[in-house]
Design a protein around this motif. Structure first.
Motif, mmCIF file in Angstrom:
data_model
loop_
_atom_site.group_PDB
_atom_site.id
_atom_site.type_symbol
_atom_site.label_atom_id
_atom_site.label_comp_id
_atom_site.label_asym_id
_atom_site.label_seq_id
_atom_site.Cartn_x
_atom_site.Cartn_y
_atom_site.Cartn_z
ATOM 1 N N UNK A 114 28.343 37.725 25.865
ATOM 2 C CA UNK A 114 29.579 37.077 25.396
ATOM 3 C C UNK A 114 29.620 35.608 25.794
ATOM 4 N N UNK A 115 28.458 34.959 25.756
ATOM 5 C CA UNK A 115 28.367 33.536 26.050
ATOM 6 C C UNK A 115 28.410 33.174 27.523
ATOM 7 N N UNK A 116 28.466 34.159 28.386
ATOM 8 C CA UNK A 116 28.531 33.925 29.838
ATOM 9 C C UNK A 116 27.232 34.378 30.512
ATOM 10 N N UNK A 117 26.857 33.691 31.589
ATOM 11 C CA UNK A 117 25.664 34.063 32.350
ATOM 12 C C UNK A 117 25.928 35.370 33.081
ATOM 13 N N UNK A 118 25.045 36.337 32.854
ATOM 14 C CA UNK A 118 25.128 37.623 33.535
ATOM 15 C C UNK A 118 24.218 37.611 34.762
ATOM 16 N N UNK A 119 23.025 37.057 34.570
ATOM 17 C CA UNK A 119 22.052 36.981 35.665
ATOM 18 C C UNK A 119 20.988 35.965 35.277
ATOM 19 N N UNK A 120 20.234 35.530 36.291
ATOM 20 C CA UNK A 120 19.130 34.615 36.018
ATOM 21 C C UNK A 120 18.038 34.810 37.050
ATOM 22 N N UNK A 121 16.843 34.367 36.678
ATOM 23 C CA UNK A 121 15.694 34.439 37.579
ATOM 24 C C UNK A 121 14.894 33.148 37.446
ATOM 25 N N UNK A 122 14.747 32.436 38.555
ATOM 26 C CA UNK A 122 13.927 31.228 38.604
ATOM 27 C C UNK A 122 12.495 31.649 38.912
ATOM 28 N N UNK A 123 11.573 31.305 38.032
ATOM 29 C CA UNK A 123 10.174 31.700 38.212
ATOM 30 C C UNK A 123 9.485 30.688 39.127
ATOM 31 N N UNK A 124 9.679 30.868 40.397
ATOM 32 C CA UNK A 124 9.265 29.889 41.399
ATOM 33 C C UNK A 124 7.761 29.772 41.605
ATOM 34 N N UNK A 125 6.992 30.746 41.178
ATOM 35 C CA UNK A 125 5.543 30.682 41.389
ATOM 36 C C UNK A 125 4.814 29.807 40.367
ATOM 37 N N UNK A 126 5.528 29.271 39.375
ATOM 38 C CA UNK A 126 4.845 28.475 38.350
ATOM 39 C C UNK A 126 4.129 27.279 38.962
ATOM 40 N N UNK A 127 4.708 26.677 39.982
ATOM 41 C CA UNK A 127 4.054 25.517 40.607
ATOM 42 C C UNK A 127 2.763 25.918 41.308
ATOM 43 N N UNK A 128 2.736 27.091 41.900
ATOM 44 C CA UNK A 128 1.526 27.553 42.579
ATOM 45 C C UNK A 128 0.433 27.936 41.585
ATOM 46 N N UNK A 129 0.833 28.315 40.368
ATOM 47 C CA UNK A 129 -0.128 28.803 39.380
ATOM 48 C C UNK A 129 -0.514 27.770 38.332
ATOM 49 N N UNK A 130 -0.002 26.563 38.420
ATOM 50 C CA UNK A 130 -0.253 25.570 37.374
ATOM 51 C C UNK A 130 -1.735 25.226 37.240
ATOM 52 N N UNK A 131 -2.523 25.457 38.263
ATOM 53 C CA UNK A 131 -3.959 25.209 38.200
ATOM 54 C C UNK A 131 -4.749 26.372 37.609
ATOM 55 N N UNK A 132 -4.066 27.457 37.281
ATOM 56 C CA UNK A 132 -4.695 28.668 36.754
ATOM 57 C C UNK A 132 -3.939 29.083 35.489
#
Length: 151
Positions: A114-132
């Protein structure tokens, strides 16, 4: 003159297809300048960036887009999942920094009801995996798949 007509035509098509307002330069580069309204019921995969973008930041965006577009074509087509690139240095987008507790360029999955945020997840490992690239794409796809299944 011809280039500006083509640029305007491209911009019009992008606005119609995505519902997102883009500058002519952003339409060509695929970068959103202003974010469309929150969806009623969907999951949005965001890539958040600022005005200054290094090659690593652009790689984060490219790998994330590859992971989402290549792994979730059916969900994107059905409107269950959306891909959005957002510049948080734009005045209208500054709220995302506090909304999703951003500390740097990030990939964030957000469920809206209904246009409101229910939940969210920040994918924090992207910085560690940017070389792969393979590991990065696999991580984003796995996290997105899990996030969609939990909703």
């Amino acid at each position: 003159m011809r280039h500006s007509v083509i640029g305007c035509a491209v911009l019009a098509v992008v606005v119609v297809l995505t519902g997102t307002i883009l500058s002519p330069q952003a339409a060509v580069a695929g970068e959103a300048e202003t974010v469309a309204a929150n969806p009623d019921d969907a999951v949005v995969a965001y890539y958040f960036h600022g005005n200054k973008r290094c090659s690593t930041c652009r790689k984060l965006e490219a790998y994330s887009q590859e992971a989402i577009a290549g792994g979730f074509a059916a969900e994107l087509e059905a409107g269950e999942l959306e891909w959005r690139v957002v510049n948080v240095d734009e005045k209208a987008n500054e709220h995302f920094v506090t909304d999703f507790e951003l500390v740097t360029k990030s990939v964030v999955l957000v469920e809206y009801r209904d246009g409101e945020v229910v939940r969210f997840r920040n994918l924090k490992l992207v910085w560690q995996l940017v070389g792969d690239e393979d590991g990065f794409v696999r991580y984003v796809r796995d996290e997105t798949r899990d996030f969609l299944a939990e909703g």
